[in-house]
Design an enzyme around this catalytic site. Structure first.
Site, PDB file in Angstrom:
ATOM      1  N   ARG A   1      20.801  47.037  80.969  1.00 42.11           N
ATOM      2  CA  ARG A   1      19.373  46.982  80.665  1.00 42.11           C
ATOM      3  C   ARG A   1      18.950  48.105  79.706  1.00 42.11           C
ATOM      4  NH1 ARG A   1      16.394  46.539  86.242  1.00 42.11           N
ATOM      5  NH2 ARG A   1      17.894  48.201  86.548  1.00 42.11           N
TER       6      ARG A   1
ATOM      7  N   HIS B   1      39.952  44.020  94.281  1.00 35.98           N
ATOM      8  CA  HIS B   1      40.869  45.032  93.760  1.00 35.98           C
ATOM      9  C   HIS B   1      41.918  45.431  94.800  1.00 35.98           C
ATOM     10  CE1 HIS B   1      37.935  47.572  95.809  1.00 35.98           C
ATOM     11  NE2 HIS B   1      38.913  48.426  95.942  1.00 35.98           N
TER      12      HIS B   1
ATOM     13  N   GLU C   1      38.456  54.134 106.620  1.00 32.34           N
ATOM     14  CA  GLU C   1      37.931  55.020 105.580  1.00 32.34           C
ATOM     15  C   GLU C   1      37.378  56.264 106.244  1.00 32.34           C
ATOM     16  OE1 GLU C   1      35.457  53.191 102.376  1.00 32.34           O
ATOM     17  OE2 GLU C   1      35.544  51.504 103.751  1.00 32.34           O
TER      18      GLU C   1
ATOM     19  N   ASP D   1      31.546  43.507 104.093  1.00 32.47           N
ATOM     20  CA  ASP D   1      32.121  44.428 103.107  1.00 32.47           C
ATOM     21  C   ASP D   1      33.657  44.411 103.131  1.00 32.47           C
ATOM     22  OD1 ASP D   1      31.918  46.498 101.126  1.00 32.47           O
ATOM     23  OD2 ASP D   1      32.554  47.928 102.661  1.00 32.47           O
TER      24      ASP D   1
ATOM     25  N   HIS E   1      38.997  41.795 101.909  1.00 30.39           N
ATOM     26  CA  HIS E   1      40.276  42.514 101.988  1.00 30.39           C
ATOM     27  C   HIS E   1      41.072  42.192 103.248  1.00 30.39           C
ATOM     28  CE1 HIS E   1      38.173  44.589  98.944  1.00 30.39           C
ATOM     29  NE2 HIS E   1      37.588  45.490  99.706  1.00 30.39           N
TER      30      HIS E   1
ATOM     31  N   LYS F   1      41.598  58.331 106.055  1.00 32.11           N
ATOM     32  CA  LYS F   1      41.626  57.162 105.171  1.00 32.11           C
ATOM     33  C   LYS F   1      43.051  56.610 105.194  1.00 32.11           C
ATOM     34  CE  LYS F   1      40.870  55.929 100.273  1.00 32.11           C
ATOM     35  NZ  LYS F   1      40.362  54.586 100.432  1.00 32.11           N
TER      36      LYS F   1
HETATM   37  P1  NDP Z   1      24.901  49.724  90.038  1.00 31.74           P
HETATM   38  O1  NDP Z   1      23.603  49.450  90.707  1.00 31.74           O
HETATM   39  O2  NDP Z   1      25.391  51.122  89.993  1.00 31.74           O
HETATM   40  O3  NDP Z   1      24.815  49.189  88.529  1.00 31.74           O
HETATM   41  C1  NDP Z   1      24.161  48.014  88.194  1.00 31.74           C
HETATM   42  C2  NDP Z   1      24.270  47.742  86.697  1.00 31.74           C
HETATM   43  O4  NDP Z   1      23.615  46.514  86.421  1.00 31.74           O
HETATM   44  C3  NDP Z   1      23.667  48.800  85.824  1.00 31.74           C
HETATM   45  O5  NDP Z   1      24.446  48.941  84.665  1.00 31.74           O
HETATM   46  C4  NDP Z   1      22.293  48.198  85.451  1.00 31.74           C
HETATM   47  O6  NDP Z   1      21.872  48.568  84.172  1.00 31.74           O
HETATM   48  C5  NDP Z   1      22.640  46.743  85.393  1.00 31.74           C
HETATM   49  N1  NDP Z   1      21.449  45.928  85.648  1.00 31.74           N
HETATM   50  C6  NDP Z   1      20.740  45.826  86.793  1.00 31.74           C
HETATM   51  N2  NDP Z   1      19.714  44.965  86.632  1.00 31.74           N
HETATM   52  C7  NDP Z   1      19.770  44.531  85.365  1.00 31.74           C
HETATM   53  C8  NDP Z   1      18.976  43.627  84.580  1.00 31.74           C
HETATM   54  N3  NDP Z   1      17.926  42.997  85.068  1.00 31.74           N
HETATM   55  N4  NDP Z   1      19.344  43.400  83.287  1.00 31.74           N
HETATM   56  C9  NDP Z   1      20.394  44.026  82.770  1.00 31.74           C
HETATM   57  N5  NDP Z   1      21.181  44.905  83.455  1.00 31.74           N
HETATM   58  C10 NDP Z   1      20.867  45.143  84.721  1.00 31.74           C
HETATM   59  O7  NDP Z   1      25.953  48.756  90.720  1.00 31.74           O
HETATM   60  P2  NDP Z   1      27.526  49.026  90.971  1.00 31.74           P
HETATM   61  O8  NDP Z   1      28.144  49.453  89.703  1.00 31.74           O
HETATM   62  O9  NDP Z   1      27.714  49.864  92.159  1.00 31.74           O
HETATM   63  O10 NDP Z   1      28.040  47.577  91.402  1.00 31.74           O
HETATM   64  C11 NDP Z   1      28.155  46.512  90.479  1.00 31.74           C
HETATM   65  C12 NDP Z   1      28.846  45.339  91.164  1.00 31.74           C
HETATM   66  O11 NDP Z   1      30.162  45.709  91.517  1.00 31.74           O
HETATM   67  C13 NDP Z   1      28.148  44.907  92.452  1.00 31.74           C
HETATM   68  O12 NDP Z   1      28.224  43.518  92.568  1.00 31.74           O
HETATM   69  C14 NDP Z   1      28.997  45.528  93.548  1.00 31.74           C
HETATM   70  O13 NDP Z   1      28.973  44.768  94.724  1.00 31.74           O
HETATM   71  C15 NDP Z   1      30.377  45.479  92.902  1.00 31.74           C
HETATM   72  N6  NDP Z   1      31.281  46.505  93.424  1.00 31.74           N
HETATM   73  C16 NDP Z   1      30.970  47.820  93.265  1.00 31.74           C
HETATM   74  C17 NDP Z   1      31.825  48.805  93.737  1.00 31.74           C
HETATM   75  C18 NDP Z   1      31.532  50.253  93.550  1.00 31.74           C
HETATM   76  O14 NDP Z   1      32.362  51.074  93.993  1.00 31.74           O
HETATM   77  N7  NDP Z   1      30.415  50.615  92.939  1.00 31.74           N
HETATM   78  C19 NDP Z   1      33.093  48.441  94.453  1.00 31.74           C
HETATM   79  C20 NDP Z   1      33.326  47.022  94.529  1.00 31.74           C
HETATM   80  C21 NDP Z   1      32.443  46.105  94.029  1.00 31.74           C
HETATM   81  P3  NDP Z   1      20.779  49.753  83.934  1.00 31.74           P
HETATM   82  O15 NDP Z   1      21.421  51.004  84.452  1.00 31.74           O
HETATM   83  O16 NDP Z   1      20.634  49.790  82.458  1.00 31.74           O
HETATM   84  O17 NDP Z   1      19.556  49.363  84.684  1.00 31.74           O
END
Ligand code: NDP
Length: 521
Positions: free
Chosen positions: A79, A213, A251, A270, A275, A380
């Site tokens: 975004r 993963h 964990e 989760d 997993h 862990k």
């Molecule tokens: P975050 O909340 O940290 O990041 C979300 C991202 O999506 C940001 O880059 C944000 O951009 C973008 N975003 C949100 N809303 C919009 C929108 N309306 N338009 C455009 N971009 C948008 O999430 P995570 O990185 O933690 O997780 C991402 C996915 O990965 C999830 O589905 C989660 O379940 C999965 N996941 C995450 C893990 C982790 O360790 N974090 C592990 C395993 C799976 P901006 O910053 O510009 O708003």
């Protein structure tokens, strides 16, 4: 082998002391199979936690290892407004501490495009930007769209991609398009199958990579090799010789900065829906006739179909749920789950579950599988432990007063990637005393080459179009069908809080989970 003194010493070092994995056969690096095709990787959610902590280091390390294609384009999309230079700086700080000798080359492949997930105009702009990069850098039309975004945007983003014509593959075989979907795949059977339907509007099943993963961890894959490349274990791998199987994924971390997500999911969604079910399937499945993605997925699905349904009510017999209270981890006091930032102070979300599962088929009839996972546990660790049956009759009973301890085979996944077999031996001396000893194989033993971590392996498999380590639609839906009655029983019962047993952080979970242990041999 000719037993000269020199050869004998070598033999003792290599085989008897177990210092090499085999008889002088060199251990090769097996990083990639075949040529790696040029491609563009578009990361939706490029400013998020997953990209910063996992994807950016994984992509850069693949580049450092030298396995990335020459024409590689990585486009960050999120975004926030940002220039290419600012995006490169952001990724640079995410890989801070790694070998930076090849950074300048890698940085040249990084670009950024701001995208709003609900704006068709945004996706048209993205499409235009990709065409320009295509012309300049020639990634041959191959594209991966990685959805590292909140799950509520998966369906919309895939529709937007489809509407912008970005899901279309070229007719002549060049220019493949793949979409990577992060977990969670829905929060129940209905949402998972709705998501699948939406993905299938624009993407064929072979274009969809549902990532787990965990599956890409080396030792998880090694379970298949261990079971099916060695003739001596498979004849014992059944109800005749195995008493019970324990799969534990513990964990020591708490909910960290993911309270919002965890409050919606809890441990069952989760860890278990993905997993734990995969580890169970790899342990229980029949051998496929060939190591090919669909053949392996077919066998896993058969395991999921054979899972004995949970009782509709009164699941206490087969399920213990817990939540961590304050305690101590590594000598440091830590807060309880309800005191964590972003968590409801009266939350009834479980952070621990112990589950007893049966696979109702010929091979596993009557063998319990104990699945245990939780946050803020003592350590862990992830392992699959096969408890064999005790010897049917002990000739040592008169001397020892008991039957000898049963053999235990441990497939360690974390922190020690290992295979370990315990067996009984005699203590030296005139008296007959038995003791249990262990024969260990450490996965990295005698191998100093590069190893791909789980995200690196998953990204590389996706570039190469290999579905082996990804979820297939039927597997996702079968697992939701299995867990859903349990989730309903836990989440809709009159007093959810009463099901929840509190355990101190740094322990091994609620004491009631020990009911599983008392059944163990
Ligand atoms: P975050 O909340 O940290 O990041 C979300 C991202 O999506 C940001 O880059 C944000 O951009 C973008 N975003 C949100 N809303 C919009 C929108 N309306 N338009 C455009 N971009 C948008 O999430 P995570 O990185 O933690 O997780 C991402 C996915 O990965 C999830 O589905 C989660 O379940 C999965 N996941 C995450 C893990 C982790 O360790 N974090 C592990 C395993 C799976 P901006 O910053 O510009 O708003």
């Amino acid at each position: 082998m000719n037993f000269s003194r020199e050869n004998l010493d070598k033999y003792i070092d290599t085989v008897i002391k177990g210092q090499t994995s085999d008889l002088n056969v060199p251990v090769e690096a097996c990083l990639v199979e075949g040529p790696v095709e040029p491609c563009t990787i578009v990361i939706f959610g490029a400013t998020g936690d997953l990209t910063t902590r996992k994807l950016a280091p994984a992509l850069y390390n693949l580049y450092l290892t030298g396995v990335m294609p020459d024409s590689l384009v990585i486009v960050g999309a999120a975004r926030s407004e940002m220039t290419h230079i600012q995006f490169r700086e952001r990724i640079k700080s995410a890989v801070n501490g790694m070998d930076m000798s090849k950074w300048d080359g890698f940085a040249k492949s990084l670009y950024y495009q701001a995208v709003q997930f609900n704006s068709a105009d945004s996706f048209n702009k993205l499409s235009k930007a990709l065409k320009t990069l295509e012309k300049d850098l020639n990634p041959k039309g191959n594209k991966i769209f990685y959805l590292a975004i909140p799950p509520s945007f998966y369906a919309r983003t895939s529709e937007m991609l489809g509407n912008a014509g970005l899901s279309l593959e070229s007719q002549n075989g060049n220019g493949w398009v793949r979409i990577v979907v992060e977990k969670p795949f829905g929060r129940d059977l209905k949402t998972a199958s709705d998501l699948n339907k939406t993905l299938h509007k624009h993407f064929k099943e072979e274009q969809i990579f549902r990532i787990d993963h965990y599956l890409a961890k080396e030792t998880v894959q090694n379970v298949l090799i261990f079971r099916f490349a060695n003739a001596i274990f498979e004849p014992l791998w059944n109800r005749m010789f195995i008493d019970n199987v324990q799969i534990i994924a513990a964990e020591s971390l708490g909910v960290e900065n993911r309270a919002e997500y965890y409050e919606e999911s809890g441990v069952l969604r989760d860890m278990f829906q993905n997993h734990m079910m995969q580890l169970l399937a790899l342990t229980a499945m029949e051998p496929p006739s060939l190591l090919q993605p669909d053949f392996v997925q077919d066998e896993k699905s058969k395991v999921f179909r054979s899972l004995r349904p949970f009782p509709a009510h009164d699941s206490e017999e087969v399920l213990v749920l817990g939540q961590y209270a304050s305690g101590t981890i590594n000598g440091e006091p830590v807060a309880g789950y309800r005191q964590e930032p972003g968590v409801n102070p009266e939350s009834v979300i479980p952070t621990f579950a112990g589950m007893k599962v049966f696979v109702d088929n010929w091979r596993w009839h009557g063998v319990p599988f104990y699945l245990v996972s939780g946050k803020r546990l003592a350590k862990k660790m992830t392992e699959i432990v096969i408890h064999f049956k005790k010897a049917p009759h002990s000739m040592f009973q008169g001397i020892l007063g008991e039957v000898a301890t049963a053999n235990v085979l441990t497939l360690g996944i974390y922190p020690d990637e290992k295979v370990s077999l315990s067996f009984e031996t005699k203590n030296p001396g005139a008296k007959v005393c038995l003791r249990s000893v262990r024969m260990d194989f450490n996965y990295r033993q005698d191998y100093a080459g590069p190893v791909l971590d789980a995200y690196e392996k998953a990204i590389m498999d996706c570039i190469q179009g290999d579905h082996m380590l990804f979820w297939r639609q039927d597997g996702v839906e079968l697992c939701w069908s299995f867990l859903e009655p349990l989730l309903e029983d836990c989440e809709n019962c009159a007093d959810r809080g009463k099901r929840l047993l509190f355990y101190p952080a740094g322990s091994w979970g609620p004491e009631a989970a020990n009911i599983f242990k008392s059944e163990r041999s």
